[in-house]
Structures are given as C-alpha cells and as structure tokens.
Design an enzyme around this catalytic site. Structure first.
Site, PDB file in Angstrom:
ATOM      1  N   LYS A  85       0.847  -1.203   0.000  1.00  0.00           N
ATOM      2  CA  LYS A  85       0.000   0.000   0.000  1.00  0.00           C
ATOM      3  C   LYS A  85       0.882   1.253   0.000  1.00  0.00           C
ATOM      4  CE  LYS A  85      -3.633  -2.381  -0.433  1.00  0.00           C
ATOM      5  NZ  LYS A  85      -4.689  -2.818   0.440  1.00  0.00           N
TER       6      LYS A  85
HETATM    7  C1  LIG Z   1      -5.741  -3.843   0.700  1.00  0.00           C
HETATM    8  C2  LIG Z   1      -7.201  -3.588   0.663  1.00  0.00           C
HETATM    9  C3  LIG Z   1      -8.040  -3.902   1.749  1.00  0.00           C
HETATM   10  C4  LIG Z   1      -7.625  -4.728   2.925  1.00  0.00           C
HETATM   11  O1  LIG Z   1      -6.498  -4.383   3.592  1.00  0.00           O
HETATM   12  P1  LIG Z   1      -5.646  -5.468   4.404  1.00  0.00           P
HETATM   13  O2  LIG Z   1      -4.713  -4.599   5.185  1.00  0.00           O
HETATM   14  O3  LIG Z   1      -4.957  -6.332   3.386  1.00  0.00           O
HETATM   15  O4  LIG Z   1      -6.570  -6.254   5.268  1.00  0.00           O
HETATM   16  C5  LIG Z   1      -9.368  -3.536   1.678  1.00  0.00           C
HETATM   17  N1  LIG Z   1      -9.868  -2.917   0.599  1.00  0.00           N
HETATM   18  C6  LIG Z   1      -9.117  -2.628  -0.469  1.00  0.00           C
HETATM   19  C7  LIG Z   1      -9.758  -1.927  -1.621  1.00  0.00           C
HETATM   20  C8  LIG Z   1      -7.767  -2.969  -0.485  1.00  0.00           C
HETATM   21  O5  LIG Z   1      -7.026  -2.689  -1.578  1.00  0.00           O
END
Ligand SMILES: *Cc1c(COP(=O)(O)O)cnc(C)c1O
Length: 362
Positions: free
Chosen positions: A181
C-alpha cells in the site's frame, strides 16, 4: 525481475523499529502507536484516528461500530478487493453489489442510488487504485436517505478531492498499511472519523470492548484489532516521508501515461480536483487482446504485473448474490496493474513499457 511492488523503507523505519524493540513495548501499548495515530489524523485532516491490525479489520470494525448487522444492507461495488465485501458479510449484513463506471473504474453512483431499499443502512465507496469515488454525490445521497458512509480508503492514502483528503467525507474512513500500500506497517490499518463519540466506540471495540477505566471489565462484544507498537514504529517513519513517496509515485504514473499515451491502452480517468495517490498504475488492454497472455509475455521479460481484481460476485461464496454488472466484469477481465513502487528507476519504467508494447504487438 521487476516486481509489482517493493516498500521503500529507507528512512528512519529501522531506527524507530529498533527503538520500539529496545523499549520492550512490543505489543499494542507504546508511544509509537499514539504518535502514528496522531500523524494519520493530522495527514488526513481528521479529528480522530485509531490504528488497527489490518485494513480488513478497519472495515469490519467500522461497520460493527455503526451497529450494522443481520437484516441490514450495505451497498458496495462488486469490482473491488474481496476484503471490502468480506467485512460486510462478517457483520452478518447483506452486501448489495453494484456496477462501476467504465471511465474512472469507481462505483457507479447511479447504480448505488438504484440499489437503495428500506433495509439499506450504509454505502461503502471503495476508492480504487488511488482514484476517488464521487463523494459529493454519494454524501448527498446518503444524507437524503439517512445512510452511513464508510469509505474504503485502503488504496487512497494521499488521494484528495479539492484539497480534502479521502476518509474525511464519510462517517468513517478505513485505511490499510499492507506491504504494497502507499505506506506500510507490514500488516496494519487505521480508522478515521470526525465524530468523538464514534471514535471512543471504535477504540473500545478494537480492544475487546474493555471499559477504559476498569481493567478486565468488558462492556460489550469487542475484538482484538490492535496494532503493535513495532508496526506503528515503521508506520511513523513511513508517514514522515509520505510527501516524497507520493511525489515519486505521481512522477512514475505520469511517465507511464506519457510513454503509453498513443497506444490502444486506457488509463482510468480522474475527475477535476482529484489528486491521486497513484497506488498501482493500472490500465485496460484492448478488447481484442487476451490480458492473461499479455501478463505471461511480460513475466517472461522479467516484469511482474497484476490482473485487476476479480468481481466479488464471481467468487464461489458470492455467486448467489443478485447482480447485473457488465462494466465491472469487463474492467476485471481487461485490467492490468504495472510495477508502481517509489524506487523504480526511469530505466525500469522503460523496460516495463517496452515489454507491454511488445506483448500487445504495438
Ligand atoms: C488492501 C485492501 C483492503 C484490505 O487491507 P488489508 O490490510 O490487506 O486487510 C481492503 N480494501 C481494499 C480496496 C484494499 O485494496
């Protein structure tokens, strides 16, 4: 091999992590958690932020804190990462899946409006790939129908609309700090809100529902969704450098768009006033081409790519959900994400783009 993502941990991440380790505050109490939460609130211009274990927990906690559960409907796009929909189902509520826009890949507000029923309690806009849903229209719709808005901002730390950060439009904004991210804590997430009462409840619920003034006295069902001080130490160093991380990601996105501008490849559009986090630079391959074959050819050149998300309603456990989403299905079939991490060099980008152009036969 050029990977899809590599976090840039070259700032004070290691120093803060070792400091947290040496302090022996390695669980969820410690100064880095508090400092990271304060930094997230300040950066997103939110009144409050609470750090949590991951982005999925952030979404589930948000819905639970709003008392959403069995019998309720939550409207969300089918074209999203599966965590958005799983979080709804984990509360016992029913996800009502809607189609997306062809141009910007975000949830269609017309489809959201058409999906509202007397059981609807909440809209979950998902800001995909760093873009932004039409929050002006979604908030207007929600206010008119008395609905909550929980923004899935997992891919949108750094995305602002007319200078206002995403996550600060709805009742709660949920972020993820997974390794790929915009910034990372390893695994991690956060919830932001403007409402002090809601923040108090989010904090209570992420810590087993424990009364803040009475140890081992639990006033309601809660969860262990806390972030560790170790993770927060990495996150604090990351958010201290977010401006330079975002500047580089935006440069990279601009280079890709520039080099690929004159070919039959379509990037998602951005509405006026949207400044994107450019989470993963993504595009649609021509309708006549086989996306998976393009990805395989690029992999043979040493370039890792990702397919766009499958639609949620294509998963075995969600096939029963009623939906008509031809645009989302087409985006899911034709979308491809390119390497987008901040330490990519110009030479890397040229290697990726020439491999892509060869793969589509341009
Ligand atoms: C990455 C992501 C999540 C979830 O995040 P995690 O930290 O992996 O649990 C939720 N929604 C979207 C759109 C994502 O890209």
């Amino acid at each position: 091999m050029i990977f899809l993502y590599e976090p840039d941990l070259a700032g004070r991440e290691r120093e803060y992590l070792l400091d947290a380790f040496d302090s022996s505050w390695i669980s969820s109490r410690g100064e880095y958690v508090d400092r990271f939460e304060a930094a997230i609130a300040q950066y997103t211009k939110s009144a409050h932020a609470a750090a949590v274990a991951n982005g999925t927990a952030a979404l589930h906690l948000s819905l639970h804190a709003l008392n959403i559960g069995p019998g309720d409907e939550v409207i969300a796009p089918t074209f999203t990462y599966i965590a958005s929909i799983n979080a709804i189902v984990q509360t016992g509520a029913t996800p009502v899946l809607v189609d997306s826009n062809e141009a910007d890949w975000q949830a269609s507000v017309d489809a959201i409006e058409a999906a509202i029923t007397p059981r609807t309690r909440c809209i979950m806009p998902v800001h995909l790939y760093g873009g932004a849903c039409d929050m002006a229209r979604i908030c207007e719709l929600a206010a008119r129908h008395g609905l909550y808005v929980v923004e899935d901002c997992a891919e949108a730390l750094g995305t602002a609309v007319d200078g206002r950060h995403l996550g600060a439009f709805g009742h709660i904004g949920a972020f993820s700090f997974y390794g790929n991210k915009v910034i990372t804590t390893g695994e991690g997430g956060a919830v932001v809100t403007q409402d002090p009462e809601l923040h108090r409840r989010l904090v209570l619920l992420k810590g087993q529902g424990q009364d803040p003034t009475r140890r081992y006295w639990h006033v309601e069902l809660g969860f262990n969704y806390r972030m560790t001080n170790l993770a927060a130490a990495i996150g604090l160093a990351q958010i201290e450098r977010i401006d330079s991380i975002l500047a580089r990601k935006r440069q990279i996105a601009a280079m890709y768009r520039d080099i690929l501008a004159n070919f039959d490849l379509r990037f998602p559009t951005r509405a006026d006033g949207v400044e994107s986090s450019e989470w993963l630079v993504s595009l649609l391959v021509p309708k006549s081409r086989d996306r998976d074959q393009i990805m395989a050819r690029m992999a043979a050149d040493g370039v890792e790519t990702r397919p766009a998300f499958f639609c949620a309603h294509e998963m075995p456990h969600y096939r029963h959900l009623p939906i008509n989403a031809p645009i989302a299905e087409s985006l899911a079939r034709r979308g491809i994400s390119l390497p987008s991490y901040p330490t990519l060099t110009q030479a890397d980008i040229e290697k990726v783009t020439s491999s892509l152009l060869r793969a589509i036969g341009a």
